[in-house]
Write a protein that holds these residues in place. Structure first.
Motif, PDB file in Angstrom:
ATOM      1  N   GLY A 190      41.149  35.706  51.860  1.00 17.97           N
ATOM      2  CA  GLY A 190      40.748  36.871  52.642  1.00 17.97           C
ATOM      3  C   GLY A 190      41.796  37.946  52.804  1.00 17.97           C
ATOM      4  N   GLY A 191      41.728  38.620  53.927  1.00 17.10           N
ATOM      5  CA  GLY A 191      42.621  39.735  54.207  1.00 17.10           C
ATOM      6  C   GLY A 191      41.861  40.857  54.889  1.00 17.10           C
ATOM      7  N   LYS A 192      42.600  41.783  55.464  1.00 21.96           N
ATOM      8  CA  LYS A 192      41.992  42.928  56.146  1.00 21.96           C
ATOM      9  C   LYS A 192      42.354  44.254  55.481  1.00 21.96           C
ATOM     10  N   GLY A 193      43.165  44.173  54.429  1.00 23.30           N
ATOM     11  CA  GLY A 193      43.586  45.392  53.762  1.00 23.30           C
ATOM     12  C   GLY A 193      42.568  45.892  52.762  1.00 23.30           C
ATOM     13  N   ALA A 194      42.692  47.160  52.418  1.00 22.92           N
ATOM     14  CA  ALA A 194      41.816  47.767  51.410  1.00 22.92           C
ATOM     15  C   ALA A 194      42.029  47.082  50.061  1.00 22.92           C
ATOM     16  N   PRO A 195      41.051  47.173  49.166  1.00 21.85           N
ATOM     17  CA  PRO A 195      41.199  46.561  47.841  1.00 21.85           C
ATOM     18  C   PRO A 195      42.456  47.043  47.107  1.00 21.85           C
ATOM     19  N   LEU A 196      42.842  46.285  46.121  1.00 16.18           N
ATOM     20  CA  LEU A 196      44.061  46.537  45.372  1.00 16.18           C
ATOM     21  C   LEU A 196      44.148  47.976  44.861  1.00 16.18           C
ATOM     22  N   ASP A 197      45.255  48.622  45.176  1.00 14.32           N
ATOM     23  CA  ASP A 197      45.578  49.957  44.680  1.00 14.32           C
ATOM     24  C   ASP A 197      47.015  49.887  44.199  1.00 14.32           C
ATOM     25  N   LEU A 198      47.202  49.908  42.903  1.00 12.95           N
ATOM     26  CA  LEU A 198      48.548  49.740  42.346  1.00 12.95           C
ATOM     27  C   LEU A 198      49.518  50.801  42.842  1.00 12.95           C
ATOM     28  N   GLU A 199      49.010  51.947  43.220  1.00  8.77           N
ATOM     29  CA  GLU A 199      49.881  53.023  43.684  1.00  8.77           C
ATOM     30  C   GLU A 199      50.525  52.706  45.030  1.00  8.77           C
TER      31      GLU A 199
ATOM     32  N   PHE B  30      52.021  40.655  39.188  1.00 13.01           N
ATOM     33  CA  PHE B  30      52.578  41.954  39.599  1.00 13.01           C
ATOM     34  C   PHE B  30      54.041  42.151  39.216  1.00 13.01           C
ATOM     35  N   GLY B  31      54.656  41.186  38.580  1.00 17.83           N
ATOM     36  CA  GLY B  31      56.056  41.299  38.174  1.00 17.83           C
ATOM     37  C   GLY B  31      56.985  41.010  39.334  1.00 17.83           C
ATOM     38  N   VAL B  32      57.017  41.917  40.290  1.00 20.79           N
ATOM     39  CA  VAL B  32      57.745  41.723  41.544  1.00 20.79           C
ATOM     40  C   VAL B  32      57.115  42.650  42.580  1.00 20.79           C
ATOM     41  N   VAL B  33      56.988  42.152  43.806  1.00 20.78           N
ATOM     42  CA  VAL B  33      56.439  42.959  44.896  1.00 20.78           C
ATOM     43  C   VAL B  33      57.336  42.830  46.115  1.00 20.78           C
ATOM     44  N   SER B  34      57.368  43.871  46.920  1.00 26.72           N
ATOM     45  CA  SER B  34      58.097  43.814  48.184  1.00 26.72           C
ATOM     46  C   SER B  34      57.313  42.994  49.192  1.00 26.72           C
ATOM     47  N   ALA B  35      58.000  42.593  50.252  1.00 25.90           N
ATOM     48  CA  ALA B  35      57.439  41.660  51.230  1.00 25.90           C
ATOM     49  C   ALA B  35      56.106  42.091  51.801  1.00 25.90           C
ATOM     50  N   THR B  36      55.942  43.371  52.048  1.00 30.53           N
ATOM     51  CA  THR B  36      54.726  43.849  52.709  1.00 30.53           C
ATOM     52  C   THR B  36      53.747  44.552  51.773  1.00 30.53           C
ATOM     53  N   ASP B  37      53.982  44.510  50.477  1.00 30.30           N
ATOM     54  CA  ASP B  37      53.037  45.102  49.528  1.00 30.30           C
ATOM     55  C   ASP B  37      51.676  44.419  49.651  1.00 30.30           C
ATOM     56  N   PRO B  38      50.574  45.179  49.715  1.00 32.95           N
ATOM     57  CA  PRO B  38      49.238  44.585  49.871  1.00 32.95           C
ATOM     58  C   PRO B  38      48.668  44.086  48.545  1.00 32.95           C
ATOM     59  N   ILE B  39      48.430  42.781  48.469  1.00 31.10           N
ATOM     60  CA  ILE B  39      47.929  42.193  47.227  1.00 31.10           C
ATOM     61  C   ILE B  39      46.746  41.264  47.507  1.00 31.10           C
ATOM     62  N   PRO B  40      45.839  41.113  46.539  1.00 30.26           N
ATOM     63  CA  PRO B  40      44.700  40.198  46.703  1.00 30.26           C
ATOM     64  C   PRO B  40      45.100  38.770  46.332  1.00 30.26           C
ATOM     65  N   ALA B  41      44.221  37.825  46.639  1.00 27.43           N
ATOM     66  CA  ALA B  41      44.410  36.456  46.163  1.00 27.43           C
ATOM     67  C   ALA B  41      44.127  36.428  44.665  1.00 27.43           C
ATOM     68  N   TYR B  42      44.872  35.624  43.932  1.00 31.88           N
ATOM     69  CA  TYR B  42      44.683  35.541  42.486  1.00 31.88           C
ATOM     70  C   TYR B  42      45.216  34.208  41.986  1.00 31.88           C
ATOM     71  N   ARG B  43      44.950  33.905  40.738  1.00 24.47           N
ATOM     72  CA  ARG B  43      45.518  32.715  40.111  1.00 24.47           C
ATOM     73  C   ARG B  43      46.062  33.093  38.740  1.00 24.47           C
ATOM     74  N   LEU B  44      47.365  32.969  38.586  1.00 25.44           N
ATOM     75  CA  LEU B  44      48.036  33.163  37.310  1.00 25.44           C
ATOM     76  C   LEU B  44      49.438  32.607  37.465  1.00 25.44           C
ATOM     77  N   SER B  45      49.790  31.656  36.633  1.00 25.49           N
ATOM     78  CA  SER B  45      51.095  31.007  36.732  1.00 25.49           C
ATOM     79  C   SER B  45      52.056  31.528  35.669  1.00 25.49           C
TER      80      SER B  45
END
Length: 248
Positions: free
Chosen positions: A14-23, A115-130
């Protein structure tokens, strides 16, 4: 200072943030590869058996395929709340003050297969990729990220503390001077061995210390002082290498 954490296989729902926006993500130079991978995973999700095979998971984990299918439409969470498991339990972001969260945003980053690398508070969806997966038509995740991620990470200024696991360290070499940390245990004879069971928990505790410390270290000596002051036992074993001793 930037502390690089490994991701986790498990993710919060889940989550409460808007859908993924790479920007909205940090390190925008990585967006072309992020978009390519996300689109490939969404397309792959249309073929559940092929997705299970590519991701190395069983039919009981088919919900992970559904997650990938909705990467562009599902809600987001800040990265440190999305990733779960032993390291993130020990990090315990829920206990951070507002000031601590602001510091964490500047000081913590998570390596990621998607995503390569993300900052602590970057909004991301749940995903599966190892990190060890291959994506049809794109090749291995590692080979896709290395040419894009390495120059970005090597361009980061200041002290870098590398807590990545071996799989994610292979995504990109860091510039000389990055500090590596080995979690070890010591027997009665003084012999030290690398810890596996408590490794993630201690790295999580260390990350919490560095994220919330009033003092932001800029040298290895200052780093050792901050860690020691927090009650953890650490020793410098090389110019840019530390050993963190467990008390378990």
């Amino acid at each position: 200072m930037l502390v690089l954490l490994p991701p986790s296989e498990t993710k919060a729902d889940g989550g409460k943030g808007a859908p993924l926006d790479l920007e909205t993500l940090s390190f925008p130079e990585l967006n072309p590869v992020r978009a390519k991978l996300a689109d490939a995973l969404v397309e792959l999700a249309q073929d559940v058996p092929a997705s299970l095979a590519a991701l190395g998971i069983s039919e009981r984990q088919s919900h992970e395929v559904a997650r990938n299918g909705s990467l562009w439409t599902s809600p987001t969470l800040p990265a440190l709340r999305r990733y779960t498991g032993v390291l993130y339990d020990a990090l315990d972001i829920g206990s951070f003050t507002r000031a601590g969260l602001e510091k964490a945003h500047r000081r913590l980053a998570v390596t990621s297969s998607l995503f390569g690398v993300v900052s602590a508070t970057d909004p991301i969806p749940a995903y599966r990729l190892s990190g060890g997966n291959s994506v049809p038509a794109l090749g291995t995740v590692r080979s896709l990220w290395k040419p894009a991620l390495e120059p970005v990470l090597q361009d980061i200024e200041g002290l870098i503390v590398d807590l990545r696991s071996g799989t994610y360290s292979a995504f990109a070499k860091l510039r000389p001077g990055a500090v590596t940390v080995r979690v070890v245990t010591e027997d009665a004879a003084g012999n030290r061995t690398t810890v596996s069971h408590f490794n993630k928990a201690y790295k999580g505790r260390l990350a919490a210390v560095l994220a919330t410390s009033r003092t932001e270290p800029s040298t290895v000596d200052e780093l050792v002082k901050v860690i020691t002051k927090a009650g953890l036992t650490v020793e410098r074993t090389g110019e840019h290498a530390l050993e963190l001793l467990t008390d378990d």
